[in-house]
Write a protein that holds these residues in place. Structure first.
Motif, PDB file in Angstrom:
ATOM      1  N   MET A   1       0.855  -1.162   0.000  1.00 28.08           N
ATOM      2  CA  MET A   1       0.000   0.000   0.000  1.00 28.08           C
ATOM      3  C   MET A   1       0.909   1.236   0.000  1.00 28.08           C
ATOM      4  N   PRO A   2       0.594   2.224  -0.813  1.00 33.43           N
ATOM      5  CA  PRO A   2       1.434   3.423  -0.852  1.00 33.43           C
ATOM      6  C   PRO A   2       1.498   4.119   0.509  1.00 33.43           C
ATOM      7  N   GLU A   3       2.630   4.737   0.769  1.00 29.98           N
ATOM      8  CA  GLU A   3       2.807   5.445   2.034  1.00 29.98           C
ATOM      9  C   GLU A   3       1.704   6.490   2.212  1.00 29.98           C
ATOM     10  N   GLY A   4       1.111   6.520   3.383  1.00 29.00           N
ATOM     11  CA  GLY A   4       0.061   7.481   3.694  1.00 29.00           C
ATOM     12  C   GLY A   4      -1.338   7.042   3.296  1.00 29.00           C
ATOM     13  N   ALA A   5      -1.448   5.993   2.497  1.00 25.84           N
ATOM     14  CA  ALA A   5      -2.759   5.560   2.011  1.00 25.84           C
ATOM     15  C   ALA A   5      -3.641   5.033   3.143  1.00 25.84           C
ATOM     16  N   ALA A   6      -3.067   4.282   4.058  1.00 29.61           N
ATOM     17  CA  ALA A   6      -3.861   3.724   5.160  1.00 29.61           C
ATOM     18  C   ALA A   6      -4.519   4.841   5.964  1.00 29.61           C
ATOM     19  N   GLU A   7      -3.751   5.843   6.308  1.00 28.89           N
ATOM     20  CA  GLU A   7      -4.301   6.959   7.079  1.00 28.89           C
ATOM     21  C   GLU A   7      -5.358   7.704   6.274  1.00 28.89           C
ATOM     22  N   ARG A   8      -5.069   7.931   5.021  1.00 29.25           N
ATOM     23  CA  ARG A   8      -5.975   8.694   4.163  1.00 29.25           C
ATOM     24  C   ARG A   8      -7.317   7.980   3.998  1.00 29.25           C
ATOM     25  N   TRP A   9      -7.285   6.660   3.881  1.00 29.99           N
ATOM     26  CA  TRP A   9      -8.501   5.900   3.618  1.00 29.99           C
ATOM     27  C   TRP A   9      -9.093   5.250   4.866  1.00 29.99           C
ATOM     28  N   GLY A  10      -8.484   5.472   6.024  1.00 31.73           N
ATOM     29  CA  GLY A  10      -9.006   4.894   7.258  1.00 31.73           C
ATOM     30  C   GLY A  10      -8.805   3.392   7.364  1.00 31.73           C
ATOM     31  N   VAL A  11      -7.738   2.905   6.755  1.00 34.29           N
ATOM     32  CA  VAL A  11      -7.425   1.476   6.788  1.00 34.29           C
ATOM     33  C   VAL A  11      -6.530   1.194   7.992  1.00 34.29           C
ATOM     34  N   GLY A  22      18.460 -11.003  12.832  1.00 37.67           N
ATOM     35  CA  GLY A  22      18.174 -11.323  14.224  1.00 37.67           C
ATOM     36  C   GLY A  22      17.469 -10.222  14.998  1.00 37.67           C
ATOM     37  N   GLU A  23      17.283  -9.066  14.390  1.00 36.65           N
ATOM     38  CA  GLU A  23      16.629  -7.942  15.061  1.00 36.65           C
ATOM     39  C   GLU A  23      15.177  -7.830  14.590  1.00 36.65           C
ATOM     40  N   ARG A  24      14.242  -7.819  15.553  1.00 39.09           N
ATOM     41  CA  ARG A  24      12.811  -7.775  15.227  1.00 39.09           C
ATOM     42  C   ARG A  24      12.333  -6.352  14.939  1.00 39.09           C
ATOM     43  N   HIS A  25      11.484  -6.259  13.917  1.00 38.35           N
ATOM     44  CA  HIS A  25      10.865  -4.986  13.541  1.00 38.35           C
ATOM     45  C   HIS A  25       9.397  -5.244  13.233  1.00 38.35           C
ATOM     46  N   LEU A  26       8.610  -4.185  13.194  1.00 31.23           N
ATOM     47  CA  LEU A  26       7.232  -4.276  12.744  1.00 31.23           C
ATOM     48  C   LEU A  26       7.155  -3.658  11.357  1.00 31.23           C
ATOM     49  N   GLU A  27       6.643  -4.425  10.428  1.00 31.82           N
ATOM     50  CA  GLU A  27       6.531  -3.989   9.036  1.00 31.82           C
ATOM     51  C   GLU A  27       5.850  -2.621   8.954  1.00 31.82           C
ATOM     52  N   GLY A  28       6.526  -1.696   8.295  1.00 35.64           N
ATOM     53  CA  GLY A  28       5.951  -0.381   8.082  1.00 35.64           C
ATOM     54  C   GLY A  28       6.009   0.562   9.265  1.00 35.64           C
ATOM     55  N   TRP A  29       6.538   0.115  10.391  1.00 37.35           N
ATOM     56  CA  TRP A  29       6.566   0.961  11.588  1.00 37.35           C
ATOM     57  C   TRP A  29       7.973   1.422  11.927  1.00 37.35           C
ATOM     58  N   ASP A  30       8.867   0.488  12.093  1.00 33.80           N
ATOM     59  CA  ASP A  30      10.207   0.862  12.543  1.00 33.80           C
ATOM     60  C   ASP A  30      11.314   0.311  11.642  1.00 33.80           C
ATOM     61  N   LEU A  31      10.951  -0.006  10.415  1.00 36.12           N
ATOM     62  CA  LEU A  31      11.934  -0.503   9.456  1.00 36.12           C
ATOM     63  C   LEU A  31      11.693   0.194   8.120  1.00 36.12           C
ATOM     64  N   PRO A  32      12.457   1.233   7.839  1.00 30.72           N
ATOM     65  CA  PRO A  32      12.278   1.939   6.568  1.00 30.72           C
ATOM     66  C   PRO A  32      12.521   1.003   5.382  1.00 30.72           C
ATOM     67  N   PRO A  33      11.756   1.161   4.315  1.00 32.34           N
ATOM     68  CA  PRO A  33      11.940   0.299   3.138  1.00 32.34           C
ATOM     69  C   PRO A  33      13.382   0.281   2.630  1.00 32.34           C
ATOM     70  N   ALA A  34      14.052   1.415   2.675  1.00 34.60           N
ATOM     71  CA  ALA A  34      15.437   1.468   2.189  1.00 34.60           C
ATOM     72  C   ALA A  34      16.349   0.580   3.034  1.00 34.60           C
ATOM     73  N   GLU A  35      16.086   0.523   4.337  1.00 31.27           N
ATOM     74  CA  GLU A  35      16.898  -0.315   5.222  1.00 31.27           C
ATOM     75  C   GLU A  35      16.664  -1.798   4.924  1.00 31.27           C
ATOM     76  N   LEU A  36      15.424  -2.163   4.683  1.00 34.96           N
ATOM     77  CA  LEU A  36      15.112  -3.547   4.334  1.00 34.96           C
ATOM     78  C   LEU A  36      15.753  -3.914   2.997  1.00 34.96           C
ATOM     79  N   THR A  37      15.641  -3.029   2.035  1.00 34.16           N
ATOM     80  CA  THR A  37      16.245  -3.273   0.720  1.00 34.16           C
ATOM     81  C   THR A  37      17.754  -3.442   0.837  1.00 34.16           C
ATOM     82  N   ALA A  38      18.386  -2.599   1.634  1.00 31.53           N
ATOM     83  CA  ALA A  38      19.839  -2.693   1.816  1.00 31.53           C
ATOM     84  C   ALA A  38      20.214  -4.025   2.457  1.00 31.53           C
ATOM     85  N   ALA A  39      19.439  -4.447   3.440  1.00 28.98           N
ATOM     86  CA  ALA A  39      19.726  -5.724   4.097  1.00 28.98           C
ATOM     87  C   ALA A  39      19.628  -6.871   3.096  1.00 28.98           C
ATOM     88  N   LEU A  40      18.582  -6.862   2.298  1.00 29.29           N
ATOM     89  CA  LEU A  40      18.412  -7.923   1.302  1.00 29.29           C
ATOM     90  C   LEU A  40      19.534  -7.887   0.267  1.00 29.29           C
TER      91      LEU A  40
END
Length: 103
Positions: A1-11, A22-40
């Motif tokens: 879902m595009p950034e901001g869409a959930a808030e905009r549409w009440g999702v 080994g470090e836990r994150h919550l998808e879309g909350w505390d792991l920026p997409p760029a950081e995930l991409t770099a890790a991969l």
């Protein structure tokens, strides 16, 4: 879902857990997409885990308390994840109908 869409549409989004090196994150909350991409890109081990049924139950209960008469809950394919099953279990404990969609 595009950034901001959930808030905009009440999702309401119940995030997956993402484990990066080994470090836990919550998808879309505390792991920026760029950081995930770099890790991969650098071969860091990345895994995911579905939310607990309680996380869905809380989201469904909040929606019902806010006036929702029915809930549509769309999820990653049940063939790829246990997320659908967790959502189905949570739906049993909610006072409004929950339509769990297995994408």
């Amino acid at each position: 879902m595009p950034e901001g869409a959930a808030e905009r549409w009440g999702v309401v989004v119940v995030p997956l857990q993402v484990v990066v090196g080994g470090e836990r994150h919550l998808e879309g909350w505390d792991l920026p997409p760029a950081e995930l991409t770099a890790a991969l890109t650098h071969g860091v081990r990345v895994t995911t885990s579905q939310p607990a049924p309680a996380a869905f139950a809380e989201a469904y209960a909040r929606a019902a308390a806010s006036g929702a008469r029915e809930i549509v809950s769309v999820h990653l394919s049940g063939e790829l994840s246990g997320t659908v099953r967790a959502a189905q279990l949570a739906a049993l404990a909610v006072p409004v109908p929950v339509h769990v969609i297995d994408s």
